[in-house]
Scaffold this active site. Sequence first.
Site, short mmCIF file in Angstrom:
data_model
loop_
_atom_site.label_atom_id
_atom_site.label_comp_id
_atom_site.label_asym_id
_atom_site.label_seq_id
_atom_site.Cartn_x
_atom_site.Cartn_y
_atom_site.Cartn_z
N SER A 8 -7.16 -17.31 -0.20
CA SER A 8 -7.48 -16.59 1.01
C SER A 8 -7.68 -17.48 2.23
O SER A 8 -7.55 -17.02 3.35
CB SER A 8 -8.73 -15.75 0.78
OG SER A 8 -9.83 -16.59 0.50
N LYS A 34 -13.35 -21.30 8.34
CA LYS A 34 -12.83 -20.01 7.87
C LYS A 34 -13.79 -18.91 8.34
O LYS A 34 -15.00 -19.13 8.40
CB LYS A 34 -12.77 -20.06 6.34
CG LYS A 34 -12.26 -18.82 5.67
CD LYS A 34 -12.25 -19.01 4.15
CE LYS A 34 -11.70 -17.81 3.40
NZ LYS A 34 -11.71 -18.00 1.94
N SER A 87 -9.05 -20.16 -3.66
CA SER A 87 -8.74 -19.97 -2.25
C SER A 87 -8.71 -21.21 -1.38
O SER A 87 -8.29 -21.12 -0.23
CB SER A 87 -9.73 -19.00 -1.63
OG SER A 87 -9.29 -17.71 -1.86
N1 GLN Z 1 -6.73 -15.38 -4.79
C1 GLN Z 1 -7.96 -15.08 -5.47
C2 GLN Z 1 -8.36 -13.67 -5.17
O1 GLN Z 1 -7.62 -12.99 -4.57
C3 GLN Z 1 -9.00 -16.06 -5.07
C4 GLN Z 1 -9.71 -15.74 -3.83
C5 GLN Z 1 -10.76 -16.73 -3.45
O2 GLN Z 1 -10.85 -17.80 -4.05
N2 GLN Z 1 -11.57 -16.34 -2.48
O3 GLN Z 1 -9.40 -13.22 -5.54
#
Ligand code: GLN
Length: 477
Positions: free
Chosen positions: A152, A77, A176
Amino acid sequence: MLKTDSRFSAFQQALHQNKISCVDRVHHHLSVIKEKSHLNVFLSVYDNEALKKAAEVDQKIREGTAGRLAGLVVGLKDVFSHQDHPLQASSKILNGFVAQYNATIVERLLDEDAIIIGRQNCDEFAMGSSNENSAFGATLNSIDESRVPGGSSGASAVAVAAGMCQVSIGSDTGGSVRQPASFCGVVGLKPTYSRISRHGLIAYGSSFDCVGIFSKSIEDIALVLEVIAGSDEMDSTVSQREVPSYSKELSDDNPKKYKVAYLNEVMQSNVLQPAIKKTLQNKIEQLAATGHTVDGIDFPLLAYALPTYYILATAEASSNLSRYDGVRYGYRSDNTKDIESLYKKTRAEGFGKEVQRRILLGTFVLSANYYDAYYTKAQKVRNLIRKQTKEILAQYDFIIMPTTPTTAFKLGENTQDPIAMYLTDLFSVHANVAGVPALSVPCGHDEEGLPIGLQVVANDFDESRLFQFSKVLMKFE
Ligand code: GLN
């Protein structure tokens, strides 16, 4: 090639029997990446470098000196520092930035002869649940291209699902890794907070940030965790605990019967898609029928995990992201007249809308007048959630619940409504707020053929049993 068994161990066996080479393997993944480039998964593909490393690893295999991950093709990532390679957290504000050093996880992967094939798209600074907040555009879900892959680390999940690499490394601050894993039908691990070094991971919410792993198999995840976990002098928050032989412990026969809890609030939730509820109920019945103990328990605090996460994570983000000022690295706005306008214009032009929203929200909850009402209160709720979660896990081996309230939604469906987007994290943020490990495993499909993921939540540092139990769960039809 290896159609019947997608596990890395099957490939390694073929490798040692000279039936295939690492170079073949890299060529295979490169051709899939090329064929599916419209999915917008990779921001950079390191073809020559990966092929060169593959040839070196093939040589090492012949000499008997290859590492434990010899030939494992990995995607990263775009949040991990990989020396002399671009690093942008999918943000314009890091335009042109090149990493100066290797993250600890990168160093450990390379030391064991993994092959890094490229850098993967994600939501900007890992803020999002759909991969649509990227300065490089959205990534498409390979199972249904009109849908999001989750976020994400959405592209990292697609890369594994579509066969562009064997394993992806993502980050999980509020779900994420697990949420995209469930949307794409692969396995995704968020380990215990502090299990894996964060050195070289771009910070979002430091007290939640975890390095996570994607693969099609639990075995691969166990092996990779074994390599990248453990103490690190570059990150003082990493646990000093010894790292077990997760992969070996997983291969042992496991007739054990477990005590498992599910949450009544989840079953009663009116946002839970019926097909997911049914899948969970089926699994519960199958577990009970095979001798495990399964009880429904109350956990009213579950509803508070989401607001707690969005207050604390944005507060931490507002501080972590203050370093992107146009002076030190990346993008710098033109035509600025003084230092203040340089900061302002750079940040206004360099950060996307969602990142700006979170910096504002985080700054607000930390401001003198509101600090106690929001930040302090959220810290208290976080402690309570952790305490009660630990109490449940003192009585039960695991908590089982859906990873997400729905299967993958359509591209654009939630982009105009941030709250609707945040609500997709309803079940995943709990493990981050509590700091405990959780694994999302694919468990069938809904009526439209979209994958359903269930997650198993375990006690701190109980990854080994988490893998063993999840394997049992994945085997049920
Ligand atoms: N979807 C969550 C957010 O928008 C988690 C993001 C993550 O785990 N980096 O913050």
